[in-house]
Design an enzyme around this catalytic site. Structure first.
Site, mmCIF file in Angstrom:
data_model
loop_
_atom_site.group_PDB
_atom_site.id
_atom_site.type_symbol
_atom_site.label_atom_id
_atom_site.label_comp_id
_atom_site.label_asym_id
_atom_site.label_seq_id
_atom_site.Cartn_x
_atom_site.Cartn_y
_atom_site.Cartn_z
ATOM 1 C CB SER A 255 -0.906 0.023 1.230
ATOM 2 O OG SER A 255 -0.179 0.561 2.309
ATOM 3 C CE LYS A 256 -2.841 6.457 -1.450
ATOM 4 N NZ LYS A 256 -3.847 6.663 -2.446
ATOM 5 N NE ARG A 257 -2.305 3.113 5.092
ATOM 6 C CZ ARG A 257 -3.340 2.956 4.278
ATOM 7 N NH1 ARG A 257 -3.868 3.999 3.690
ATOM 8 N NH2 ARG A 257 -3.862 1.772 4.065
ATOM 9 C CE LYS A 258 3.554 -1.139 6.862
ATOM 10 N NZ LYS A 258 3.016 -2.426 7.205
ATOM 11 C CE LYS A 471 5.368 7.220 2.132
ATOM 12 N NZ LYS A 471 4.723 6.046 1.576
#
Ligand code: GLU
Length: 484
Positions: A255-258, A471
């Site tokens: 996922s783009k969070r990681k 990020k």
């Protein structure tokens, strides 16, 4: 040349940045078609009108083209079974839905969104999985006719057997059995007359003569609904193959969070499409150590759909870097390398737009790299010292970065004006001056507090690169807060 009747497709929904998972599934289908002398086609699934945009559709076409996954039929080139965009096929689906209702396999449902929400809340509170409770299942034909005639909004749902289970053979999972109990009375036609994904997907796979459906494992649980729709319509289902999803090294879903998941991120950083396809293709073949460097042609020759693992494909960026380096060093001639570098710098008018912004800001051309190289860099190597000139506390900088990053996700069309408008709105909401919100962003995005205009630079860099830079900057600033 197509020599067999094998027809496969990639069917992306243009609701976000093109995902590497889409390239992974597309590559499988592409190699499958090549292996069998079949046809690979592209269909745009935009039944979700609120989330699909022309910008994302164009991006998905560009991204798959960049990957080298050419399709034989698609919305951009047409073909014998067009149109290839579901919103252009709206009128095709209704007769199929009518047939299901006329044969008693579907029913009109008048439940309002509020009633359905209450129903689901009560089911959740009772510890049950939310599922339609069948309130409109047994309305009389007269009542249905009267309510439709009075203009009452309604959807069409499919009936589901009340007992037993759906058994089918999946090309990857083997025999699968899902109890009907676990299957919801799926909406087939929405109140606005648009079909749902399930309905349109089945009708289109049938009309486009798709023989094998290879897609992500998240769709495995939908197969019983699809098989039932085929049965209700008296049609033969295709062969299903559900591929294990790509995962992060810790086995969590990609996922783009990681990890960056947009294909455009890898394009912008200067990965070669051949290397990305080589990396993804290794998930579909069995090879010995030392044989990893493979062209698309070699991948197709070694492709082995009978021998896929269910373990999950690990998206190991270090391995991708290693393969990309090898492609640059071992596979490109000097001329090809130079041509690739120039094409990469020019992509999306990145260089041209960067130069336009730079012209009024330099007195010698040699100053350009210092001023504008951040537009091309894969890594800014950001250190806490880079934030020294920002006259805000690390806590305040952190708050700004943590607010801005998720908020930017809301921007529909990514361009200078929309970025500026969103940042002004964020500043207002945070009760801060725009210049204070913008100061740490300058550093996060460019690595320096003196650089090109921020909103334009962010537009040039693109959504996925900006997301990743914010990020990383957040991590750097969080370490400053933590170490005080
Ligand atoms: N539109 C679906 C998706 O984007 C396609 C699923 C399928 O291949 O059936 O995942």
């Amino acid at each position: 040349m197509t020599t067999s009747g094998v027809r496969v497709r990639i069917a992306p929904s243009p609701t976000g940045e093109p995902h590497v998972g889409t390239a992974y599934i597309a590559l499988f289908n592409y190699l499958f078609a090549k292996k069998h002398g079949g046809t690979f086609i592209l269909r745009i699934e935009d039944t979700d009108a609120t989330r699909s945009t022309p910008e994302f559709e164009q991006k998905v076409l560009d991204a798959l083209k960049w990957c080298g996954l050419d399709w034989a039929e698609g919305p951009d080139i047409g073909g014998p079974y067009g149109p290839y965009r579901q919103s252009d096929r709206k009128n095709i689906y209704k007769p199929y839905v009518d047939k299901i209702v006329e044969n008693g396999h579907g029913f009109h449902c008048f439940c309002t969104p509020e009633r359905l929400e209450e129903m689901r809340a009560a089911q959740r509170a009772a510890g049950k999985a939310p599922k339609y409770d069948g309130r409109c299942l047994n309305l009389t034909a007269e009542e249905v006719t009267t309510r439709i005639a009075s203009g009452e909004p309604n959807v069409v749902r499919m009936k589901i057997p009340t007992e037993g289970s759906c058994k089918f053979v999946d090309g990857v999972y083997g025999e699968v059995e899902i109890p009907w109990e676990a299957v919801d009375m799926q909406v087939l036609l929405k109140a606005d007359g648009m079909p749902t994904y399930h309905m349109a997907n089945v009708v289109d796979d049938h009309l486009m003569k798709i023989t094998h459906v290879a897609r992500g494992e998240e769709w495995l649980a939908s197969v019983p609904k699809h098989i039932l729709i085929y049965q209700y319509l008296g049609l033969e289902p295709p062969v299903f193959m559900h591929l294990s999803l790509m995962r992060n090294a810790d086995k969590s879903k990609l996922s783009k969070r990681k990890n960056p998941t947009s294909i455009s991120y890898y394009t912008a950083l200067g990965y070669l499409p051949e290397a990305l396809m080589n990396f993804l293709g290794l998930f579909f073949i069995q090879i010995a150590e030392g044989e990893e460097l493979l062209t698309m042609q070699e991948l197709a020759e070694k492709f082995d759909p009978e021998n896929l693992s269910k373990a999950g494909a690990i998206f190991d960026i270090q391995k991708l870097d290693w393969l990309n380096g090898r492609w640059i060093r071992e596979k490109l001639s000097e001329e090809e390398f130079a041509a690739r570098v120039l094409a990469w710098a020019m992509e999306n008018d990145r260089l041209k737009d960067g130069l336009k912004l730079s012209q009024s800001r330099i007195s010698k051309l040699g100053e350009l790299p210092d001023l504008a190289s951040f537009l091309l860099k894969s890594d800014l190597h950001l250190e806490p010292a880079a934030f020294a000139k920002v006259k805000l506390s690390p806590e305040e900088i952190l708050e700004i970065l943590q607010t801005v990053q998720p908020d930017l996700e809301k921007i529909f069309e990514w361009n200078t004006a929309s970025i500026e408008a969103e940042l002004r709105a964020i500043a207002d909401r945070m009760g801060k001056k725009l210049k204070n919100v913008v100061a740490p962003l300058f550093v996060a995005v460019s690595g320096s507090s003196r650089s090109l205009p921020l909103f334009d630079s962010m537009a040039i860099l693109g959504r996925s690169v900006v997301r990743q830079r914010l990020k990383l900057a957040t991590q750097v600033v969080a370490s400053m807060v933590g170490s005080k």
